[in-house]
Motif scaffolding. Structure first.
Motif, short mmCIF file in Angstrom:
data_model
loop_
_atom_site.label_atom_id
_atom_site.label_comp_id
_atom_site.label_asym_id
_atom_site.label_seq_id
_atom_site.Cartn_x
_atom_site.Cartn_y
_atom_site.Cartn_z
N LEU A 68 0.82 -1.20 0.00
CA LEU A 68 0.00 0.00 0.00
C LEU A 68 0.86 1.26 0.00
N THR A 69 1.95 1.25 0.77
CA THR A 69 2.84 2.43 0.77
C THR A 69 3.48 2.64 -0.60
N LYS A 70 3.89 1.55 -1.25
CA LYS A 70 4.48 1.68 -2.59
C LYS A 70 3.45 2.22 -3.58
N ALA A 71 2.21 1.77 -3.43
CA ALA A 71 1.16 2.25 -4.33
C ALA A 71 0.90 3.74 -4.13
N LEU A 72 0.91 4.17 -2.87
CA LEU A 72 0.68 5.59 -2.58
C LEU A 72 1.82 6.45 -3.15
N ILE A 73 3.06 6.02 -2.93
CA ILE A 73 4.20 6.80 -3.42
C ILE A 73 4.19 6.86 -4.95
N LYS A 74 3.85 5.75 -5.58
CA LYS A 74 3.77 5.72 -7.04
C LYS A 74 2.66 6.65 -7.54
N LYS A 75 1.54 6.67 -6.83
CA LYS A 75 0.41 7.53 -7.21
C LYS A 75 0.78 9.00 -7.06
N TRP A 76 1.49 9.34 -5.97
CA TRP A 76 1.83 10.74 -5.73
C TRP A 76 2.93 11.23 -6.66
N LYS A 77 3.80 10.34 -7.11
CA LYS A 77 4.82 10.75 -8.05
C LYS A 77 4.22 11.24 -9.36
N LYS A 78 3.06 10.70 -9.72
CA LYS A 78 2.40 11.12 -10.96
C LYS A 78 1.91 12.55 -10.88
N LEU A 79 1.75 13.08 -9.65
CA LEU A 79 1.30 14.47 -9.49
C LEU A 79 2.42 15.46 -9.76
N LEU A 80 3.67 15.00 -9.72
CA LEU A 80 4.80 15.90 -9.90
C LEU A 80 4.95 16.27 -11.37
#
Length: 303
Positions: A68-80
């Motif tokens: 779940l943490t990896k999924a969140l970090i991957k999701k937030w990287k797309k916002l950059l």
């Protein structure tokens, strides 16, 4: 604002779980709540929730929490910005497998592939500069000891700072920035580490540690700061005062002597002079008078 408040509330709970090493079930609930929140780039930047989630990932041994943490970090990287071209490691591995099965393309078709690879490298570097990167691992005993010293200095008295980052992560990043500059663990590297440790530990300068924990001072910036830049506000004011006094003393320095208007300058004709009397001959002879015109700088003497 409501989303930011919710993120900050969850962040405090997760920080408590990391520091006190509580159960992972509670962490899983908070991570699921984060996943449902409409987090945008502004909230992600102001709360620095990415660092907290990354700290949970390093501490947890629960597979579901890690996924779940990896999924969140991957999701937030797309916002950059410019993060759309960055490819995850899983897709890279899959592309490698398919490329092995396929035939090699002709040399003409390989040129655009190389250009796209450069584009990917450029976009990934942009992501790393704006999103907290993971420090590299090392087995060097000197570097590991330096990281421990820096971590202890960053923790200070052990009191948690609201919105502060992970001391262990910050210590590793700071040490890595110093090592990249010297590229070895010689005396210059050790002296640089010692100066960061002593300044972070200084109880008379708590703002340096707080600014570093809260992200006001980055690891790369702290690794290159001079002793004057790391000094406390009180010390900076004292140094500024001394510098100002020295400048004033230099500007106000005048020629020693007695000012008079009885003597007239033979060059400019003004009566603004300063004279000194010195015994240049035997004691029974009169003193020699040296005269300086304060207006034009003309000098002369008479007995």
């Amino acid at each position: 604002m409501d989303c930011e408040k919710d993120v900050l509330r969850i962040q405090k709970k997760l920080d408590k779980i990391v520091k006190e090493e509580l159960g992972q079930d509670e962490a899983l609930d908070y991570l699921k709540a984060l996943k449902d929140l409409p987090i945008n780039l502004a909230v992600l930047t102001s709360t620095r929730i990415g660092m907290t989630v990354n700290a949970i990932r390093k501490k947890s041994e629960n597979d579901e929490v890690n996924n779940l943490t990896k999924a969140l970090i991957k999701k937030w990287k797309k916002l950059l910005p410019d993060s759309g071209s960055a490819t995850p490691k899983e897709s890279t591995k899959e592309e490698g497998k398919t490329s092995d099965k396929a035939k090699e393309p002709p040399k003409e078709s390989q040129a655009p592939v190389k250009e796209s690879a450069k584009d990917k490298k450029g976009s990934s570097s942009n992501v790393q500069s704006s999103f907290p990167a993971l420090p590299t691992t090392t087995t060097d005993s000197v570097r590991l000891k330096c990281r421990e010293m820096l971590c202890a200095a960053i923790k200070g008295d052990g009191v948690a700072v609201d919105g502060g980052g992970d001391p262990e992560y910050l210590a590793q990043m700071l040490e890595e920035c110093i090592f990249k500059e010297f590229k070895n663990t010689d005396m210059k590297y050790k002296n640089r580490v010692r100066s960061r440790v002593s300044n972070l530990k200084d109880t008379r300068n708590p703002n340096l540690r707080l600014n570093f924990l809260c992200g006001q001072v980055s690891p790369a910036r702290l690794s290159n700061m001079t002793s004057e830049e790391m000094a406390s506000d009180e010390m900076k004011n004292i140094r500024q005062k001394f510098t100002k006094e020295s400048i004033n003393d230099a500007q106000l320095a005048t020629v020693q002597g007695t000012q008079t208007d009885l003597l007239k300058c033979g060059k400019c004709g003004q009566r603004n002079c300063t004279y000194n009397q010195v015994q240049t001959r035997s004691a029974d002879e009169p003193m020699t008078t040296f005269v300086l015109c304060n207006a034009c700088g003309n000098r002369w003497k008479f007995c």
